[in-house]
Write a protein that holds these residues in place. Sequence first.
Motif, PDB file in Angstrom:
ATOM      1  N   MET A   1      32.307  21.575  35.575  1.00 19.84           N
ATOM      2  CA  MET A   1      31.619  20.661  34.666  1.00 19.84           C
ATOM      3  C   MET A   1      32.372  20.570  33.343  1.00 19.84           C
ATOM      4  N   LYS A   2      32.445  19.364  32.809  1.00 16.00           N
ATOM      5  CA  LYS A   2      33.040  19.152  31.498  1.00 16.00           C
ATOM      6  C   LYS A   2      31.959  18.677  30.533  1.00 16.00           C
ATOM      7  N   VAL A   3      31.875  19.347  29.384  1.00 14.62           N
ATOM      8  CA  VAL A   3      30.916  18.980  28.340  1.00 14.62           C
ATOM      9  C   VAL A   3      31.712  18.466  27.151  1.00 14.62           C
ATOM     10  N   ILE A   4      31.406  17.250  26.720  1.00 14.61           N
ATOM     11  CA  ILE A   4      32.146  16.611  25.635  1.00 14.61           C
ATOM     12  C   ILE A   4      31.158  16.155  24.577  1.00 14.61           C
ATOM     13  N   THR A   5      31.341  16.636  23.358  1.00 14.23           N
ATOM     14  CA  THR A   5      30.533  16.184  22.228  1.00 14.23           C
ATOM     15  C   THR A   5      31.298  15.082  21.510  1.00 14.23           C
ATOM     16  N   ILE A   6      30.679  13.920  21.385  1.00 19.53           N
ATOM     17  CA  ILE A   6      31.325  12.737  20.819  1.00 19.53           C
ATOM     18  C   ILE A   6      30.730  12.477  19.433  1.00 19.53           C
ATOM     19  N   VAL A   7      31.582  12.479  18.417  1.00 15.33           N
ATOM     20  CA  VAL A   7      31.114  12.298  17.040  1.00 15.33           C
ATOM     21  C   VAL A   7      31.918  11.198  16.358  1.00 15.33           C
ATOM     22  N   ASN A   8      31.399  10.730  15.233  1.00 15.54           N
ATOM     23  CA  ASN A   8      32.106   9.785  14.366  1.00 15.54           C
ATOM     24  C   ASN A   8      32.817  10.525  13.247  1.00 15.54           C
ATOM     25  N   SER A   9      33.991  10.042  12.858  1.00 17.07           N
ATOM     26  CA  SER A   9      34.593  10.556  11.634  1.00 17.07           C
ATOM     27  C   SER A   9      33.822  10.046  10.418  1.00 17.07           C
ATOM     28  N   HIS A  10      33.225   8.874  10.537  1.00 18.08           N
ATOM     29  CA  HIS A  10      32.306   8.324   9.540  1.00 18.08           C
ATOM     30  C   HIS A  10      31.462   7.276  10.239  1.00 18.08           C
ATOM     31  N   PRO A  11      30.314   6.880   9.701  1.00 19.08           N
ATOM     32  CA  PRO A  11      29.410   5.962  10.402  1.00 19.08           C
ATOM     33  C   PRO A  11      30.106   4.666  10.817  1.00 19.08           C
ATOM     34  N   GLY A  12      29.752   4.185  12.010  1.00 17.77           N
ATOM     35  CA  GLY A  12      30.282   2.923  12.496  1.00 17.77           C
ATOM     36  C   GLY A  12      31.629   3.013  13.168  1.00 17.77           C
ATOM     37  N   SER A  13      32.029   4.212  13.566  1.00 19.55           N
ATOM     38  CA  SER A  13      33.357   4.378  14.179  1.00 19.55           C
ATOM     39  C   SER A  13      33.346   4.285  15.696  1.00 19.55           C
ATOM     40  N   GLY A  14      32.188   3.981  16.288  1.00 18.99           N
ATOM     41  CA  GLY A  14      32.175   3.706  17.722  1.00 18.99           C
ATOM     42  C   GLY A  14      31.608   4.793  18.601  1.00 18.99           C
ATOM     43  N   GLN A  15      30.863   5.730  18.038  1.00 20.88           N
ATOM     44  CA  GLN A  15      30.326   6.843  18.821  1.00 20.88           C
ATOM     45  C   GLN A  15      29.495   6.356  20.018  1.00 20.88           C
ATOM     46  N   THR A  16      28.546   5.468  19.763  1.00 19.25           N
ATOM     47  CA  THR A  16      27.666   5.006  20.840  1.00 19.25           C
ATOM     48  C   THR A  16      28.422   4.140  21.840  1.00 19.25           C
TER      49      THR A  16
ATOM     50  N   GLN B   1      25.034  23.329  15.425  1.00 18.82           N
ATOM     51  CA  GLN B   1      24.105  24.106  16.243  1.00 18.82           C
ATOM     52  C   GLN B   1      24.555  24.198  17.702  1.00 18.82           C
ATOM     53  N   LEU B   2      25.647  23.512  18.018  1.00 18.45           N
ATOM     54  CA  LEU B   2      26.194  23.552  19.371  1.00 18.45           C
ATOM     55  C   LEU B   2      27.363  24.524  19.507  1.00 18.45           C
ATOM     56  N   LEU B   3      27.774  25.132  18.400  1.00 18.26           N
ATOM     57  CA  LEU B   3      29.043  25.846  18.393  1.00 18.26           C
ATOM     58  C   LEU B   3      29.055  27.071  19.293  1.00 18.26           C
ATOM     59  N   ASP B   4      27.891  27.573  19.669  1.00 16.24           N
ATOM     60  CA  ASP B   4      27.850  28.705  20.595  1.00 16.24           C
ATOM     61  C   ASP B   4      27.964  28.267  22.047  1.00 16.24           C
ATOM     62  N   LEU B   5      27.966  26.970  22.277  1.00 13.82           N
ATOM     63  CA  LEU B   5      28.093  26.443  23.636  1.00 13.82           C
ATOM     64  C   LEU B   5      29.512  25.927  23.850  1.00 13.82           C
ATOM     65  N   PRO B   6      30.021  25.999  25.066  1.00 17.10           N
ATOM     66  CA  PRO B   6      31.376  25.503  25.328  1.00 17.10           C
ATOM     67  C   PRO B   6      31.393  23.988  25.443  1.00 17.10           C
ATOM     68  N   PHE B   7      32.253  23.327  24.673  1.00 16.87           N
ATOM     69  CA  PHE B   7      32.392  21.883  24.790  1.00 16.87           C
ATOM     70  C   PHE B   7      33.730  21.447  24.201  1.00 16.87           C
ATOM     71  N   LYS B   8      34.171  20.273  24.630  1.00 16.63           N
ATOM     72  CA  LYS B   8      35.315  19.607  24.032  1.00 16.63           C
ATOM     73  C   LYS B   8      34.803  18.684  22.929  1.00 16.63           C
ATOM     74  N   LEU B   9      35.563  18.588  21.846  1.00 16.53           N
ATOM     75  CA  LEU B   9      35.161  17.751  20.722  1.00 16.53           C
ATOM     76  C   LEU B   9      36.006  16.482  20.693  1.00 16.53           C
ATOM     77  N   ALA B  10      35.342  15.330  20.833  1.00 20.40           N
ATOM     78  CA  ALA B  10      36.005  14.030  20.742  1.00 20.40           C
ATOM     79  C   ALA B  10      35.541  13.339  19.467  1.00 20.40           C
ATOM     80  N   VAL B  11      36.486  12.892  18.647  1.00 23.47           N
ATOM     81  CA  VAL B  11      36.167  12.256  17.371  1.00 23.47           C
ATOM     82  C   VAL B  11      36.545  10.782  17.436  1.00 23.47           C
ATOM     83  N   CYS B  12      35.569   9.909  17.178  1.00 18.15           N
ATOM     84  CA  CYS B  12      35.824   8.468  17.125  1.00 18.15           C
ATOM     85  C   CYS B  12      36.224   8.101  15.699  1.00 18.15           C
TER      86      CYS B  12
END
Length: 232
Positions: free
Chosen positions: A1-16, A118-129
Motif C-alpha cells: 500500500m502507498k499512502v500519499i499526503t497531498i498538500v498545497n504550497s499555498h492556497p489555490g495550488s491544485g490540491q483538490t 498530526q500525521l507525522l507518526d504515520l508512514p506516508f509520502k509527501l506530495a506538494v502542489c
Amino acid sequence: MKVITIVNSHPGSGQTTVTVNLATGLRARGHRVLIVDWGRNRKLLQWLGTVPLQMSQDYQAPIAPIAPITPTSLGVDILSFAGVEKGQSVADVLAPVMEGPDYEYILIHPASIEHVTQLLDLPFKLAVCTDLEHPDELALIQTLQQILGGADDEPRPVDLIISNKINTKEWDHNSQQLFALGDHFGYEILADPIPHCERIHDLPLTGRTAWELPQENLKSAFTRLVETVEGL
C-alpha cells in the motif's frame, strides 16, 4: 500500500484537482483507491458526488462521528471527517485503514498544514502542489518542510513536487522556478508540469475528470503524474 499526503504550497495550488484526477487515474489502471478528506472539503465532496452541487455556502459539517467509508460516483472511495472524537487521534482513525488489505493507494487531503503535523507518526509520502505564478515557490516549500520537521530540526523530506497552472507563454519564469526547485530538492522529484486550462477549473461543477476531456495534452500530463506516483 502507498499512502500519499497531498498538500498545497499555498492556497489555490491544485490540491483538490490533483487528488481527484490522480485517484481516478489510478483507479482506471486497476488500483483500489481511498481518498481521506480531513476537513470536509466542500469542493472535493461535491466533485465526488457525496453532497449536492448546489450545497449552501454556509454548510457546516458535523464534527463527529466520522463518516463511514463511502463509495463515490467516480469509482473511488472516500473517508471524510471534520475532526476526531475526544480521546481519539488521527492515527486511531487512519491506522486500521492503512493496515488493512482493502486499498493499494490512500490519498490524504488535509485541510491545513496543522493537520499534516498530526500525521507525522504515520508512514506516508509527501506530495506538494505548487503554482509557479507565485514569485518564490522554493521558499514556501522550505518553510513547509521546517514546519513539518522532526524533533531534531531536520526538514521533512518532500517526495514529489507537482507544478500546476503552467502558463505556456511564460516559460522563462517557469524555467527559473523549476530550476530553483530542481537544484534544491533534486530533479527526480519534480513531476511533469500540468498546463493551466479553464476546462480543468470547471471539472468539479460537472462531476467529470481530466480523463473525459478531449485535450490530449491535459490527459497526457495527468497520465504522466499517475505513472510517477506508481513509481514512488
